[in-house]
Design a protein around this motif. Structure first.
Motif, PDB file in Angstrom:
ATOM      1  N   LEU A  81      -0.134 -11.324 -14.851  1.00 24.58           N
ATOM      2  CA  LEU A  81       0.538 -10.718 -14.564  1.00 24.58           C
ATOM      3  C   LEU A  81       1.224 -11.353 -13.298  1.00 24.58           C
ATOM      4  O   LEU A  81       0.666 -12.432 -12.777  1.00 24.58           O
ATOM      5  CB  LEU A  81       0.014  -9.950 -13.899  1.00 24.58           C
ATOM      6  N   ILE A  82       2.640 -11.735 -13.661  1.00 27.12           N
ATOM      7  CA  ILE A  82       3.379 -11.768 -12.103  1.00 27.12           C
ATOM      8  C   ILE A  82       2.890 -10.657 -10.975  1.00 27.12           C
ATOM      9  O   ILE A  82       2.900  -9.618 -11.560  1.00 27.12           O
ATOM     10  CB  ILE A  82       4.419 -12.179 -12.965  1.00 27.12           C
ATOM     11  N   VAL A  83       2.915 -11.217  -9.464  1.00 29.13           N
ATOM     12  CA  VAL A  83       2.601 -10.334  -8.287  1.00 29.13           C
ATOM     13  C   VAL A  83       3.730 -10.650  -7.308  1.00 29.13           C
ATOM     14  O   VAL A  83       3.440 -11.188  -6.871  1.00 29.13           O
ATOM     15  CB  VAL A  83       1.314  -9.832  -8.854  1.00 29.13           C
ATOM     16  N   ASP A  84       4.084  -8.969  -7.075  1.00 33.73           N
ATOM     17  CA  ASP A  84       4.318  -9.542  -5.546  1.00 33.73           C
ATOM     18  C   ASP A  84       3.227  -9.831  -4.711  1.00 33.73           C
ATOM     19  O   ASP A  84       2.357  -8.737  -4.003  1.00 33.73           O
ATOM     20  CB  ASP A  84       5.364  -7.808  -5.120  1.00 33.73           C
ATOM     21  N   TRP A  85       3.086 -10.638  -3.691  1.00 33.33           N
ATOM     22  CA  TRP A  85       1.878 -11.176  -3.209  1.00 33.33           C
ATOM     23  C   TRP A  85       1.684 -10.358  -2.000  1.00 33.33           C
ATOM     24  O   TRP A  85       0.609  -9.914  -1.779  1.00 33.33           O
ATOM     25  CB  TRP A  85       2.239 -12.332  -3.333  1.00 33.33           C
ATOM     26  N   PRO A  86       2.413  -9.875  -1.298  1.00 31.57           N
ATOM     27  CA  PRO A  86       1.819  -8.912  -0.288  1.00 31.57           C
ATOM     28  C   PRO A  86       1.687  -7.798  -0.378  1.00 31.57           C
ATOM     29  O   PRO A  86       0.938  -7.295   0.160  1.00 31.57           O
ATOM     30  CB  PRO A  86       3.770  -9.482   0.366  1.00 31.57           C
ATOM     31  N   ARG A  87       1.983  -7.421  -1.789  1.00 28.95           N
ATOM     32  CA  ARG A  87       1.535  -6.204  -1.805  1.00 28.95           C
ATOM     33  C   ARG A  87       0.214  -6.174  -2.644  1.00 28.95           C
ATOM     34  O   ARG A  87      -0.615  -5.070  -1.417  1.00 28.95           O
ATOM     35  CB  ARG A  87       1.971  -5.270  -3.397  1.00 28.95           C
ATOM     36  N   VAL A  88      -0.293  -7.507  -3.136  1.00 30.10           N
ATOM     37  CA  VAL A  88      -1.604  -7.072  -3.324  1.00 30.10           C
ATOM     38  C   VAL A  88      -2.746  -7.806  -2.125  1.00 30.10           C
ATOM     39  O   VAL A  88      -3.901  -6.809  -2.157  1.00 30.10           O
ATOM     40  CB  VAL A  88      -2.207  -8.695  -4.466  1.00 30.10           C
ATOM     41  N   GLU A  89      -2.137  -8.733  -0.961  1.00 28.49           N
ATOM     42  CA  GLU A  89      -2.393  -9.044   0.124  1.00 28.49           C
ATOM     43  C   GLU A  89      -2.785  -7.406   0.734  1.00 28.49           C
ATOM     44  O   GLU A  89      -3.583  -7.567   1.771  1.00 28.49           O
ATOM     45  CB  GLU A  89      -2.574 -10.258   1.022  1.00 28.49           C
ATOM     46  N   ALA A  90      -1.961  -6.926   0.842  1.00 24.64           N
ATOM     47  CA  ALA A  90      -1.783  -5.947   1.981  1.00 24.64           C
ATOM     48  C   ALA A  90      -3.158  -4.734   1.113  1.00 24.64           C
ATOM     49  O   ALA A  90      -4.173  -3.597   2.736  1.00 24.64           O
ATOM     50  CB  ALA A  90      -0.705  -4.949   1.801  1.00 24.64           C
ATOM     51  N   ALA A  91      -3.762  -4.477   0.165  1.00 25.55           N
ATOM     52  CA  ALA A  91      -5.074  -4.214  -0.516  1.00 25.55           C
ATOM     53  C   ALA A  91      -6.074  -4.372   0.626  1.00 25.55           C
ATOM     54  O   ALA A  91      -6.143  -5.638   0.373  1.00 25.55           O
ATOM     55  CB  ALA A  91      -5.133  -3.715  -1.760  1.00 25.55           C
ATOM     56  N   ALA A  92      -7.370  -3.659   0.524  1.00 31.45           N
ATOM     57  CA  ALA A  92      -8.632  -3.478   1.752  1.00 31.45           C
ATOM     58  C   ALA A  92      -9.035  -5.043  -0.009  1.00 31.45           C
ATOM     59  O   ALA A  92      -8.979  -4.892  -0.791  1.00 31.45           O
ATOM     60  CB  ALA A  92      -9.191  -2.777   1.243  1.00 31.45           C
ATOM     61  N   PRO A  93      -9.292  -5.894   0.256  1.00 30.03           N
ATOM     62  CA  PRO A  93      -9.974  -6.872  -0.398  1.00 30.03           C
ATOM     63  C   PRO A  93     -11.145  -6.674  -1.286  1.00 30.03           C
ATOM     64  O   PRO A  93     -11.114  -7.217  -2.299  1.00 30.03           O
ATOM     65  CB  PRO A  93     -11.030  -8.067   0.751  1.00 30.03           C
TER      66      PRO A  93
END
Length: 199
Positions: free
Chosen positions: A8-20
């Protein structure tokens, strides 16, 4: 079939905004949800329906059947003839390969990607964790490799081709590299990172 990989390529801030504790589920849903196809011969990009889920893209490698084996064997084939390649091209391809699928052979070859050491901080079962700031470096290595890729044909054919298995011909080797290049250049264009889920 052994270890599989979903890239996957991912929008990093979107993933890191999720709870760990929720990041792995978020990535698994992206890989196997709306954009997923169980067509083993699928090749190329799958995207979620915009705009709400336009934070990732999924890439299916040609002739891989979802397996990690082609990536492993591409690294093995590269080892067989890399010492015969002109140094500048060899160094760039070493770095490109190591950053994406070769991994960890610096101990035996003395080469590696030289990317900043960035251990994965996400609680997820990943084969590849490539933050956005690494992507332009990898894309730069590819831009140095791409114009000269065809010069590797005869070396591969003489020293690395095999009659059966994975990555048996130069064409299959070049296809895998080109597929990785598509992942990297699209991630660079969007300012996103790259992950490879173990499956």
């Amino acid at each position: 079939m052994g270890v599989g990989i979903e890239v996957l390529i991912v929008d990093w801030p979107r993933v890191e905004a999720a709870a760990p504790g929720e990041r792995e589920e978020l990535l698994v849903d992206a890989a196997f949800g709306e954009a997923y196809s169980d067509d083993l011969f699928e090749h190329g990009w799958s995207w979620p329906t915009p705009p709400d889920n336009a934070w990732y893209g999924r890439y299916a490698f040609r002739d891989s059947l979802g397996s990690y084996k082609p990536h492993f064997w591409a690294g093995h084939r590269w080892e067989r003839f890399r010492d015969l390649v002109e140094p500048e091209l060899r160094d760039s391809l070493d770095q490109f390969n190591d950053a994406l699928f070769w991994h960890g052979l610096e101990d035996t070859t003395g080469v590696g990607s030289d990317l900043p050491d960035r251990p994965c901080t996400w609680d997820a079962d990943l084969l590849l964790w490539c933050p956005p700031d690494h992507v332009p470096l990898i894309a730069g290595w590819w831009r140095r490799v791409a114009p000269s890729l065809d010069v590797l044909h005869d070396l591969f054919t003489e020293h690395a081709a095999v009659p059966s298995g994975w990555i048996t011909t130069f064409e299959s080797f070049a296809d895998l590299l080109t597929d990785w290049a598509k992942v990297v250049t699209e991630a660079e264009h969007r300012g996103w990172g790259i992950v490879g889920l173990r499956c």
